[in-house]
Write a protein that holds these residues in place. Structure first.
Motif, PDB file in Angstrom:
ATOM      1  N   LEU A   1     -21.645  25.397  27.750  1.00  0.00           N
ATOM      2  CA  LEU A   1     -21.681  26.459  28.750  1.00  0.00           C
ATOM      3  C   LEU A   1     -20.306  26.667  29.403  1.00  0.00           C
ATOM      4  N   ALA A   2     -19.579  25.582  29.630  1.00  0.00           N
ATOM      5  CA  ALA A   2     -18.253  25.686  30.248  1.00  0.00           C
ATOM      6  C   ALA A   2     -17.299  26.447  29.334  1.00  0.00           C
ATOM      7  N   HIS A   3     -17.307  26.123  28.048  1.00  0.00           N
ATOM      8  CA  HIS A   3     -16.440  26.833  27.100  1.00  0.00           C
ATOM      9  C   HIS A   3     -16.842  28.308  26.998  1.00  0.00           C
TER      10      HIS A   3
ATOM     11  N   ARG B   1     -15.344  29.760  19.714  1.00  0.00           N
ATOM     12  CA  ARG B   1     -15.450  28.920  18.512  1.00  0.00           C
ATOM     13  C   ARG B   1     -15.863  27.499  18.896  1.00  0.00           C
ATOM     14  N   ARG B   2     -15.284  27.012  19.981  1.00  0.00           N
ATOM     15  CA  ARG B   2     -15.625  25.665  20.467  1.00  0.00           C
ATOM     16  C   ARG B   2     -17.107  25.627  20.887  1.00  0.00           C
ATOM     17  N   THR B   3     -17.550  26.651  21.586  1.00  0.00           N
ATOM     18  CA  THR B   3     -18.959  26.729  21.997  1.00  0.00           C
ATOM     19  C   THR B   3     -19.861  26.589  20.773  1.00  0.00           C
TER      20      THR B   3
ATOM     21  N   THR C   1     -22.737  24.002  19.867  1.00  0.00           N
ATOM     22  CA  THR C   1     -24.093  24.549  19.737  1.00  0.00           C
ATOM     23  C   THR C   1     -24.078  25.703  18.738  1.00  0.00           C
ATOM     24  N   PRO C   2     -24.257  25.384  17.440  1.00  0.00           N
ATOM     25  CA  PRO C   2     -24.110  26.413  16.401  1.00  0.00           C
ATOM     26  C   PRO C   2     -25.129  27.547  16.504  1.00  0.00           C
ATOM     27  N   GLU C   3     -26.222  27.350  17.249  1.00  0.00           N
ATOM     28  CA  GLU C   3     -27.214  28.419  17.311  1.00  0.00           C
ATOM     29  C   GLU C   3     -27.125  29.211  18.621  1.00  0.00           C
ATOM     30  N   PHE C   4     -26.001  29.100  19.307  1.00  0.00           N
ATOM     31  CA  PHE C   4     -25.757  29.832  20.563  1.00  0.00           C
ATOM     32  C   PHE C   4     -25.436  31.285  20.183  1.00  0.00           C
ATOM     33  N   SER C   5     -26.489  32.097  19.987  1.00  0.00           N
ATOM     34  CA  SER C   5     -26.275  33.387  19.337  1.00  0.00           C
ATOM     35  C   SER C   5     -25.402  34.342  20.160  1.00  0.00           C
ATOM     36  N   THR C   6     -25.493  34.277  21.483  1.00  0.00           N
ATOM     37  CA  THR C   6     -24.676  35.183  22.302  1.00  0.00           C
ATOM     38  C   THR C   6     -23.190  34.881  22.140  1.00  0.00           C
ATOM     39  N   ALA C   7     -22.857  33.621  21.849  1.00  0.00           N
ATOM     40  CA  ALA C   7     -21.452  33.257  21.660  1.00  0.00           C
ATOM     41  C   ALA C   7     -20.876  33.956  20.423  1.00  0.00           C
ATOM     42  N   PHE C   8     -21.705  34.174  19.394  1.00  0.00           N
ATOM     43  CA  PHE C   8     -21.249  34.923  18.220  1.00  0.00           C
ATOM     44  C   PHE C   8     -20.873  36.352  18.621  1.00  0.00           C
ATOM     45  N   LYS C   9     -21.717  36.921  19.472  1.00  0.00           N
ATOM     46  CA  LYS C   9     -21.466  38.300  19.904  1.00  0.00           C
ATOM     47  C   LYS C   9     -20.097  38.400  20.595  1.00  0.00           C
ATOM     48  N   PHE C  10     -19.864  37.491  21.552  1.00  0.00           N
ATOM     49  CA  PHE C  10     -18.603  37.541  22.293  1.00  0.00           C
ATOM     50  C   PHE C  10     -17.414  37.152  21.414  1.00  0.00           C
ATOM     51  N   LEU C  11     -17.628  36.215  20.484  1.00  0.00           N
ATOM     52  CA  LEU C  11     -16.557  35.849  19.560  1.00  0.00           C
ATOM     53  C   LEU C  11     -16.154  37.065  18.738  1.00  0.00           C
ATOM     54  N   GLY C  12     -17.142  37.765  18.194  1.00  0.00           N
ATOM     55  CA  GLY C  12     -16.858  38.960  17.401  1.00  0.00           C
ATOM     56  C   GLY C  12     -16.152  40.025  18.220  1.00  0.00           C
TER      57      GLY C  12
END
Ligand code: ZN
Length: 211
Positions: free
Chosen positions: A23-25, A46-48, A52-63
């Motif tokens: 969550l911090a990352h 990427r660190r997030t 947690t590889p299934e943190f789907s919202t992080a993919f959205k923000f990474l993209g």
């Protein structure tokens, strides 16, 4: 109240002191993205996802960070993978947002893979409750809380959408970290606001308009 640079410094500190805190990352990445520090935001998301590889919202923000850097093919790769993970987990909001990006990029949206979902199905009936939190690991074991954990609107929403395991994770672990690391004074309006903001973020509820 808090400016962006201050938030970035706080979350950078939190992420350094507690490197396994997804969550911090994630939060740091969001602030960096908002601040236009796209390269660093990419690293955070990427660190997030390493944690947690299934943190789907992080993919959205990474993209979205990659798009800001004009790295379109990498963004397509991230959105495609993120879409599949979000779809598997039933994270509809990030899934649909990533589908929109893929569409705008002229890339195909993955088809729902019926065959792969059955491999995860162990045949048990499950609890019938689906937890909406991005990153929830409970799947069919997700159990609804007996009653709303807080006496307000957000408590009702948590009761309706969030499983007991996720609530416990927040309450017993992450909320304490948030209060400690950010040195929140919960008796103050500002402290309470920041606490609520972090809690909503953890639960995957969209940010309130007020900022
Ligand atoms: Zn859950």
């Amino acid at each position: 109240m808090n400016n962006l640079a201050e938030q970035i410094a706080r979350f950078r500190n939190m992420a350094q002191e507690d490197p396994e805190n997804d969550l911090a990352h994630y939060r740091l990445g969001q602030f960096l993205l908002e601040d236009g520090q796209f390269e660093d935001a990419v690293k955070c998301f990427r660190r997030t996802l390493e944690i947690t590889p299934e943190f789907s919202t992080a993919f959205k923000f990474l993209g979205e960070s990659l798009l800001k850097l004009d790295k379109k093919s990498e963004a397509v790769e991230v959105f495609t993978k993120g879409w599949t993970i979000a779809d598997d987990r039933g994270d509809r909001v990030p899934r649909d947002a990533m589908a929109k990006h893929l569409d705008q990029l002229g890339a195909p949206i993955p088809k729902k893979q019926v065959a792969t979902t059955t491999t995860e199905d162990d045949g048990s009936p499950g609890t019938g409750f689906r937890c909406e939190r991005p990153g929830c690991m409970e799947g069919k074991r997700a159990k609804q809380l007996d009653k709303p954990p807080l006496p307000d609107a957000i408590g009702l929403r948590i009761h309706a959408e969030i499983c007991g395991a996720c609530w416990t994770l927040w309450l017993k672990d992450l909320s304490v970290k948030v209060v400690n690391e950010l040195r929140l004074d919960l008796s103050s309006e500002g402290g309470q606001h920041e606490y609520d903001k972090n809690m909503r973020e953890f639960m995957g509820f969209e940010q309130e308009a007020a900022k």
